[in-house]
Design a protein around this motif. Structure first.
Motif, PDB file in Angstrom:
ATOM      1  N   ARG A 127      56.299 159.505   7.543  1.00  0.00           N
ATOM      2  CA  ARG A 127      57.070 158.780   8.546  1.00  0.00           C
ATOM      3  C   ARG A 127      58.506 158.544   8.063  1.00  0.00           C
ATOM      4  O   ARG A 127      58.744 158.364   6.870  1.00  0.00           O
ATOM      5  CB  ARG A 127      56.423 157.426   8.862  1.00  0.00           C
ATOM      6  CG  ARG A 127      55.027 157.547   9.447  1.00  0.00           C
ATOM      7  CD  ARG A 127      54.414 156.208   9.793  1.00  0.00           C
ATOM      8  NE  ARG A 127      55.126 155.537  10.888  1.00  0.00           N
ATOM      9  CZ  ARG A 127      54.642 154.496  11.554  1.00  0.00           C
ATOM     10  NH1 ARG A 127      53.446 154.013  11.239  1.00  0.00           N
ATOM     11  NH2 ARG A 127      55.330 153.937  12.531  1.00  0.00           N
ATOM     12  N   ASP A 187      59.797 149.382   8.216  1.00  0.00           N
ATOM     13  CA  ASP A 187      60.922 150.151   8.754  1.00  0.00           C
ATOM     14  C   ASP A 187      62.147 149.253   8.901  1.00  0.00           C
ATOM     15  O   ASP A 187      62.128 148.077   8.518  1.00  0.00           O
ATOM     16  CB  ASP A 187      60.540 150.829  10.069  1.00  0.00           C
ATOM     17  CG  ASP A 187      60.252 149.864  11.205  1.00  0.00           C
ATOM     18  OD1 ASP A 187      60.603 148.664  11.109  1.00  0.00           O
ATOM     19  OD2 ASP A 187      59.682 150.313  12.228  1.00  0.00           O
ATOM     20  N   VAL A 240      54.862 149.790   8.369  1.00  0.00           N
ATOM     21  CA  VAL A 240      54.402 151.140   8.677  1.00  0.00           C
ATOM     22  C   VAL A 240      53.374 151.613   7.652  1.00  0.00           C
ATOM     23  O   VAL A 240      53.091 152.808   7.558  1.00  0.00           O
ATOM     24  CB  VAL A 240      55.576 152.131   8.755  1.00  0.00           C
ATOM     25  CG1 VAL A 240      56.518 151.749   9.879  1.00  0.00           C
ATOM     26  CG2 VAL A 240      56.324 152.207   7.434  1.00  0.00           C
TER      27      VAL A 240
END
Length: 254
Positions: free
Chosen positions: A76, A169, A175
């Motif tokens: 990510r 984040d 996350v």
């Protein structure tokens, strides 16, 4: 939303291989990664060890019928423009940058991992959704032969216990969710009841009752592999008769 399919050219023919599909059902871009433990077997998919994949996009490729010790996960918030390597992504990054190193690119925890051994013991395909390295995205493994669903369909980030929560984040949203093992909560990593090391290195000496926060992971994701010896739960490791030659789909954010 209708999926966009990307066909990747491979040398392995469909007559000697399975079709694997990675589907990104998340409303954001991910960077899937693929790794084969070459210490177990040399049979590898003719597919890059990492790629970028937009929202609602599907990528299909062939995998050898006897693929062993294979892992698929997603990274990510990646930026490979500088310092390409394990720290180029907010979570799940690997040595090598976009394409994970074939020898050392296993991924940085926390990461939800799909694990496969095709034509394994008992001529079974063995597969699981592993949270042993922690969690970073919901995931499911399905197939076209009616074999059991393996999944973790819950976002474990927001309610993750505070000692395990993160990374975050730019907006402060979690996350990832580490396990007690990966968070390093035991005093001695060489004798760790959460990582099942030292005197805890067997299923008998590392029961789930002794693994801190085990119930958080297993309670939310009962069809996942929640710690090193979770096979005793009966809902961690799944099989499919290799004679069926099943094709598999790994879905992120199912």
């Amino acid at each position: 939303m209708k999926a966009t399919f990307v066909a990747l050219a491979v040398a392995v023919t469909s007559a000697s291989a399975r079709t694997f599909t990675v589907y990104n059902n998340c409303p954001f871009t991910i960077w899937p990664a693929l790794f084969t433990d070459l210490n177990v077997a040399p049979n590898v998919p003719n597919q890059p060890g990492g790629w970028v994949q937009g929202q609602y996009q599907a990528v299909s490729f062939y995998v050898p019928d006897n693929w062993q010790a294979g892992r698929i996960w997603a990274r990510r918030n990646c930026d490979f423009s500088s310092n390409p390597g394990p720290n180029s992504c907010l979570d799940g990054g690997c040595n090598g940058g976009l394409v994970c190193d074939p020898h050392t690119g296993t991924g940085v925890p926390p990461a939800t991992v799909a694990e496969f051994t095709l034509q394994g013991a008992g001529f079974q395909d063995w597969y699981d959704v592993s949270l042993v390295d922690g969690y970073n995205l919901p995931m499911s493994i399905t197939n076209n032969k009616g074999c059991h669903l393996a999944n973790c369909g819950v976002d474990l980030g927001p309610n993750c216990p505070e000692p395990l929560k993160g990374p975050f984040d730019a907006s402060g949203f979690p996350v990832g969710c580490k396990t007690a093992c990966k968070a390093g909560l035991a005093p001695d990593p060489r004798n760790d009841p959460y990582c099942c090391t030292g005197s805890h290195d067997t299923a008998a000496t590392c029961p789930p009752s002794g693994v801190l926060y085990y119930d958080y992971f297993k309670g939310n994701c009962p069809n996942s592999y929640a710690y090193a010896y979770d096979e005793s739960s009966g809902t961690a490791l799944w099989t499919c008769d290799s004679n069926l030659a099943a094709d598999y789909t790994v879905t992120f954010c199912p």
